[in-house]
Write a protein that holds these residues in place. Structure first.
Motif, PDB file in Angstrom:
ATOM      1  N   ASP A  41      -4.835  19.430 -13.486  1.00  0.00           N
ATOM      2  CA  ASP A  41      -4.341  19.344 -12.107  1.00  0.00           C
ATOM      3  C   ASP A  41      -2.996  18.612 -12.135  1.00  0.00           C
ATOM      4  OD1 ASP A  41      -3.787  18.984  -9.465  1.00  0.00           O
ATOM      5  OD2 ASP A  41      -5.727  18.076  -8.948  1.00  0.00           O
ATOM      6  N   THR A  42      -1.885  19.349 -11.914  1.00  0.00           N
ATOM      7  CA  THR A  42      -0.555  18.741 -12.030  1.00  0.00           C
ATOM      8  C   THR A  42      -0.243  17.759 -10.911  1.00  0.00           C
ATOM      9  OG1 THR A  42       0.398  20.632 -10.851  1.00  0.00           O
ATOM     10  CG2 THR A  42       0.363  20.744 -13.262  1.00  0.00           C
ATOM     11  N   SER A  43      -1.073  17.727  -9.864  1.00  0.00           N
ATOM     12  CA  SER A  43      -0.830  16.761  -8.781  1.00  0.00           C
ATOM     13  C   SER A  43      -1.354  15.382  -9.138  1.00  0.00           C
ATOM     14  CB  SER A  43      -1.493  17.249  -7.483  1.00  0.00           C
ATOM     15  OG  SER A  43      -2.913  17.245  -7.614  1.00  0.00           O
ATOM     16  N   VAL A  44      -2.107  15.303 -10.235  1.00  0.00           N
ATOM     17  CA  VAL A  44      -2.678  14.030 -10.667  1.00  0.00           C
ATOM     18  C   VAL A  44      -1.720  13.365 -11.656  1.00  0.00           C
ATOM     19  CG1 VAL A  44      -4.597  12.947 -11.892  1.00  0.00           C
ATOM     20  CG2 VAL A  44      -5.028  14.863 -10.334  1.00  0.00           C
ATOM     21  N   ASP A  45      -1.477  12.077 -11.478  1.00  0.00           N
ATOM     22  CA  ASP A  45      -0.597  11.322 -12.383  1.00  0.00           C
ATOM     23  C   ASP A  45      -1.437  10.247 -13.069  1.00  0.00           C
ATOM     24  OD1 ASP A  45       1.412  10.106 -13.735  1.00  0.00           O
ATOM     25  OD2 ASP A  45       2.541   9.433 -11.963  1.00  0.00           O
ATOM     26  N   VAL A  46      -1.965  10.606 -14.228  1.00  0.00           N
ATOM     27  CA  VAL A  46      -2.891   9.733 -14.941  1.00  0.00           C
ATOM     28  C   VAL A  46      -2.325   9.449 -16.330  1.00  0.00           C
ATOM     29  CG1 VAL A  46      -5.214   9.490 -15.894  1.00  0.00           C
ATOM     30  CG2 VAL A  46      -4.879  10.592 -13.683  1.00  0.00           C
ATOM     31  N   VAL A  47      -2.408   8.199 -16.762  1.00  0.00           N
ATOM     32  CA  VAL A  47      -1.958   7.812 -18.099  1.00  0.00           C
ATOM     33  C   VAL A  47      -3.087   7.094 -18.830  1.00  0.00           C
ATOM     34  CG1 VAL A  47       0.466   7.632 -17.440  1.00  0.00           C
ATOM     35  CG2 VAL A  47      -1.021   5.622 -17.278  1.00  0.00           C
ATOM     36  N   GLN A  48      -2.918   7.020 -20.140  1.00  0.00           N
ATOM     37  CA  GLN A  48      -3.917   6.377 -20.982  1.00  0.00           C
ATOM     38  C   GLN A  48      -3.487   4.944 -21.281  1.00  0.00           C
ATOM     39  OE1 GLN A  48      -4.564   8.534 -24.599  1.00  0.00           O
ATOM     40  NE2 GLN A  48      -5.774   6.921 -25.555  1.00  0.00           N
ATOM     41  N   ARG A  49      -4.389   4.002 -21.037  1.00  0.00           N
ATOM     42  CA  ARG A  49      -4.135   2.598 -21.385  1.00  0.00           C
ATOM     43  C   ARG A  49      -5.294   2.133 -22.253  1.00  0.00           C
ATOM     44  NH1 ARG A  49      -1.571  -0.188 -15.871  1.00  0.00           N
ATOM     45  NH2 ARG A  49       0.369   1.043 -15.898  1.00  0.00           N
ATOM     46  N   GLY A  50      -4.999   2.138 -23.563  1.00  0.00           N
ATOM     47  CA  GLY A  50      -6.090   1.863 -24.496  1.00  0.00           C
ATOM     48  C   GLY A  50      -7.065   3.016 -24.461  1.00  0.00           C
ATOM     49  N   THR A  51      -8.323   2.730 -24.196  1.00  0.00           N
ATOM     50  CA  THR A  51      -9.330   3.791 -24.085  1.00  0.00           C
ATOM     51  C   THR A  51      -9.718   4.046 -22.632  1.00  0.00           C
ATOM     52  OG1 THR A  51     -11.103   2.175 -24.400  1.00  0.00           O
ATOM     53  CG2 THR A  51     -10.271   3.292 -26.372  1.00  0.00           C
ATOM     54  N   THR A  52      -8.970   3.473 -21.700  1.00  0.00           N
ATOM     55  CA  THR A  52      -9.259   3.633 -20.276  1.00  0.00           C
ATOM     56  C   THR A  52      -8.134   4.398 -19.607  1.00  0.00           C
ATOM     57  OG1 THR A  52     -10.447   1.536 -20.246  1.00  0.00           O
ATOM     58  CG2 THR A  52      -9.754   2.406 -18.122  1.00  0.00           C
ATOM     59  N   LEU A  53      -8.487   5.289 -18.653  1.00  0.00           N
ATOM     60  CA  LEU A  53      -7.478   6.032 -17.929  1.00  0.00           C
ATOM     61  C   LEU A  53      -7.047   5.265 -16.676  1.00  0.00           C
ATOM     62  CD1 LEU A  53      -8.738   9.721 -18.169  1.00  0.00           C
ATOM     63  CD2 LEU A  53      -7.330   8.396 -19.746  1.00  0.00           C
ATOM     64  N   PHE A  54      -5.774   5.447 -16.338  1.00  0.00           N
ATOM     65  CA  PHE A  54      -5.191   4.724 -15.206  1.00  0.00           C
ATOM     66  C   PHE A  54      -4.511   5.724 -14.274  1.00  0.00           C
ATOM     67  CE2 PHE A  54      -1.644   2.433 -13.166  1.00  0.00           C
ATOM     68  CZ  PHE A  54      -2.341   1.368 -12.590  1.00  0.00           C
ATOM     69  N   ASP A  55      -4.858   5.645 -12.987  1.00  0.00           N
ATOM     70  CA  ASP A  55      -4.277   6.502 -11.954  1.00  0.00           C
ATOM     71  C   ASP A  55      -2.996   5.844 -11.448  1.00  0.00           C
ATOM     72  OD1 ASP A  55      -3.584   7.968  -9.749  1.00  0.00           O
ATOM     73  OD2 ASP A  55      -5.608   8.051  -8.900  1.00  0.00           O
TER      74      ASP A  55
END
Length: 811
Positions: free
Chosen positions: A700-714
């Motif tokens: 979903d390109t409307s979602v802006d999620v990044v990886q921080r360690g092993t946890t995802l961040f919105d």
């Protein structure tokens, strides 16, 4: 047979007063090494300049090195007008040969100063340091060029999306984009998208992409380009010369000083060739092949690679790793001159050691395999030079070099640990002349504490040293390096001079038996051409039970350290036909420990590979890759890589580099490690991913999620809390055995190139591995494209380009 008189002397340990030396003395080595036993019975007093007359006998047909071509690889040029190298008709035996006239010239790796691509013309400009020697149509390989992106502050050199330009090309034009500087610039063609983002430097958007700029500190790796050898040798009196070079050539070939007084003399001055060692060994081989092997070719080199014993991290000694010395002392203080000026720690005896060069070793083996004979100096670091299988062959160290980088090295190997080279140690001029009188006033008298003859204490020794030849108190006159018309007095010690004295004698043998092979000549000087009198250096058995005290009794500079205790003796009649030697096998003595420790190498003298007992085993496939990397630097394979703490430094380094490169390559994203449509469901509002996920991308390109360690961040909502499932495409870091073979092959070759660069730093070896690496990458790309069924429309840039000026949506 013919004879001539040589007035000379062997001088004692304390005969160092420059005013009490007769610089007109002849070469005492010629007398000693054409006599079975020591013909010198006494030594002059400390202040005496007296010489004695000796008769030097030689074969009047072959006893002066007739029809032998001797190539000296020297630090600098010698004085080519020296009358000591003239024939009876006044012509010089110094052949002012231009090595760039060889039919098959070797390639040299030139440093690149700029690499500038121009997408709109599909051309890449390459600037090299010096002349490139290329012609239009020549094939060249670019290696070590950085890949996108390369950014320094506000300056963008290689923008994101720029293509990787490492690979093989054909030279399409000489000169740069503007046609200038054709001698050091050239162009190659590479198809590039006109819409590529270009460099922005100093706030200016250019129409170029700077793939390398030697003035920009952001580029830490200097690319190399293989170019044809093209240097012209300067033989004039204005060329830089050195006393060392003058004396080396004189010891072998001067009319009244060396044995090979009729041999042809060729010079390869290292300073004029940019000190590129790959060329040193290629030129003699090609020269020998071009002349049709019609005359023997003999290479003499009196140099090696000396490195400093300093800034140590640890020492690997006989299977054990030591981070302290002599009961807990710091490794740093143990190599400090103020605290340990003798540098005798039980692990080493000097502030320097001979650094092993695997790439040069391989090239010299190629040279001798082509029929070129090679004589090399052992070095003067008081060190043992062991052979493969010997108890000290794998002794190593890790240190920081002078720019703060990690530097690992084997320190008990010859610089050139080759198959058929003759390695020469230094026979001391001092010997036991039977004097039993001690005088503490001038002229000093002393009682020699050793029997008979012995090595110079600075000489390297050990099983890899084949013979010992006069190299102490070498006294004569040579042309002054700056004023060639004047002669300077020299008194020198070192294997640098033992080597050419042996080389001169070797030329006599080759003159009479020109079909002798390098293997036969080495066997001759090691086991046949030996005096009935052996060296009296003390034989001590090794002891591996003293912990961080090492083995000081054994490593002392007056012990044999498993040497071949032979003094060279060549019968002047040359009545031994070396070309008929059928068994060229070299046998080395096996050493047994006095008190073997539980963790030592095997008592048979061969070094065993230590393995872990903690159950942490690595796969056979990965072991195969590590052994392939070791093979590229000339190292022997290992049987296990289970415990890195117990492995030699080279093996530990190889494992680290292989893991680094595997991660780097897999991070590019391939069909085999890409997983699509993976659904993550929050647990207590948190989405956790496994540690082996190296990249992911929400569908979903409307979602802006990044990886921080092993946890995802919105990022859009600034939270780690998710209220719904998330579907992503992701890349997984696969274990070595899970990779396809085509990927393992590419990763292994790329890791081998990086590995040899850190361990050896050979430009020639880097280029050789790089060629295989590019083929392996091409195979990987082809295989990955085949399994993923990719088309040109899977690439956004390509599909959008094809769709230009169309009224329909091609995507």
């Amino acid at each position: 047979m013919a004879t001539r008189t040589i007035n000379t002397a062997r001088l004692g340990r304390l005969h160092i007063n420059q005013n009490a030396i007769n610089y007109d003395m002849g070469n005492w080595g010629l007398i000693r090494h054409t006599s079975d036993s020591n013909p010198f019975t006494t030594m002059p007093d400390t202040n005496s300049t007296s010489l004695s007359s000796y008769t030097y006998t030689y074969d009047d047909s072959h006893g002066q090195g007739e029809d032998v071509d001797i190539i000296f690889i020297t630090s600098r040029m010698i004085y080519t007008g020296n009358t000591e190298y003239q024939n009876s008709d006044g012509t010089s035996r110094i052949q002012q040969y231009q090595w760039n006239t060889l039919n098959n010239r070797p390639t040299t790796l030139k440093d690149v100063t700029f690499i500038i691509a121009k997408p709109t013309t599909d051309r890449i400009q390459v600037n090299v340091l010096g002349s490139h020697g290329l012609s239009v149509g020549d094939s060249i390989t670019l290696s070590g060029v950085a890949t996108a992106p390369v950014v320094s502050g506000s300056d963008t050199y290689i923008p994101s999306g720029s293509p990787d330009i490492n690979g093989t090309y054909t030279v399409t034009a000489l000169g740069g984009h503007n046609g200038a500087s054709p001698t050091n610039q050239f162009l190659v063609t590479k198809s590039m998208d006109d819409s590529l983002t270009t460099s922005n430097i100093g706030g200016t958007q250019l129409d170029l992409i700077y793939y390398f700029n030697h003035n920009a500190s952001v580029f830490t790796n200097v690319p190399k380009v293989p170019c044809p050898f093209g240097e012209t040798i300067n033989y004039s009196t204005t060329a830089d010369r050195s006393s060392h070079s003058e004396l080396v050539v004189k010891c072998a070939c001067a009319n009244n000083y060396g044995a090979a007084s009729k041999a042809n003399i060729y010079i390869i001055p290292r300073d004029q060739l940019g000190n590129d060692s790959t060329v040193f060994w290629a030129l003699p081989k090609l020269f020998h092949q071009q002349k049709g092997n019609s005359r023997p070719t003999l290479v003499i080199n009196s140099f090696g690679d000396n490195e400093e014993f300093e800034n140590l991290k640890y020492i690997d000694f006989r299977g054990n790793r030591h981070r302290t010395l002599n009961g807990g002392r710091s490794l740093g203080s143990a190599t400090s001159g103020s605290q340990n000026s003798s540098h005798e720690t039980g692990f080493h005896n000097h502030d320097q050691y001979r650094h092993y060069r695997a790439a040069d070793t391989a090239l010299i083996n190629e040279m001798t395999a082509a029929g070129v004979h090679h004589v090399v100096s052992a070095g003067n670091a008081k060190h043992k030079l062991d052979v493969s299988g010997g108890i000290d062959y794998n002794n190593a160290l890790l240190k920081s070099d002078n720019v703060g980088a990690a530097f690992s090295s084997y320190y008990n190997r010859a610089t050139y640990d080759t198959n058929h080279s003759i390695t020469v140690g230094n026979l001391n001029s001092w010997f036991n002349d039977g004097n039993n009188t001690i005088s503490d006033t001038i002229p000093f008298k002393e009682v020699c504490p050793y029997e008979g003859e012995f090595t110079n204490p600075t000489s390297n020794r050990g099983a890899r040293v084949d013979c010992y030849v006069a190299g102490t108190k070498i006294i004569t006159k040579i042309p002054n390096p700056s004023t060639h018309t004047a002669l300077g007095n020299v008194v020198q010690d070192g294997t640098s001079f033992s080597c050419p004295i042996l080389g001169g004698l070797a030329a006599l043998v080759l003159s009479k038996y020109p079909t002798t092979t390098p293997a036969q000549l080495r066997k001759y000087f090691r086991d046949v051409a030996v005096s009935s009198v052996t060296l009296s250096d003390k034989v001590v058995q090794p002891d591996n039970s003293k912990g961080d005290y090492g083995d000081r009794d054994y490593m002392h500079h007056n012990t044999s350290q498993n040497s071949n205790l032979k003094i060279t003796y060549v019968n002047p009649a040359l009545n031994y036909d070396t070309s008929q030697i059928s068994d060229t096998t070299i046998t080395y003595s096996t050493e047994t420990y006095v008190t073997p420790s539980s963790s030592s190498s095997s008592s048979s003298g061969s070094s065993s590979v230590l393995t872990s007992t903690d159950g942490n085993t690595m796969t056979t496939q990965k072991l195969k890759a590590i052994n392939s990397m070791l093979g590229h630097i000339g190292e022997s394979p290992v049987n296990s890589i289970s415990s890195t703490a117990a492995l030699p430094v080279s093996v530990s380094t190889a494992i680290i580099i292989l893991d680094e490169i595997s991660t780097e390559v897999q991070s590019e994203g391939w069909h085999f490690n890409t997983e699509t449509g993976v659904k993550y469901t929050p647990t207590d509002g948190v989405i956790t991913i496994s540690e082996d996920i190296i990249q992911f991308d929400p569908i979903d390109t409307s979602v802006d999620v990044v990886q921080r360690g092993t946890t995802l961040f919105d990022r859009k909502n600034n939270t780690t809390t998710f209220t719904s499932d998330l579907t992503v495409n992701q890349m997984r870091l696969l274990a070595w055995d899970s990779l396809p073979e085509v990927a393992r092959r590419y990763i292994t070759l790329k890791a081998s190139r990086v590995f040899q660069g850190r361990i050896i730093g050979s430009r020639e070896l880097e280029a050789l591995i790089a060629r295989d690496e590019y083929v392996a990458r091409a195979n990987l790309l082809e295989a990955d494209g085949s399994t993923s069924d990719q088309t040109i429309f899977n690439n956004y840039d390509t599909s959008s380009r094809v769709g230009i000026n169309r009224n329909y949506d091609i995507s």
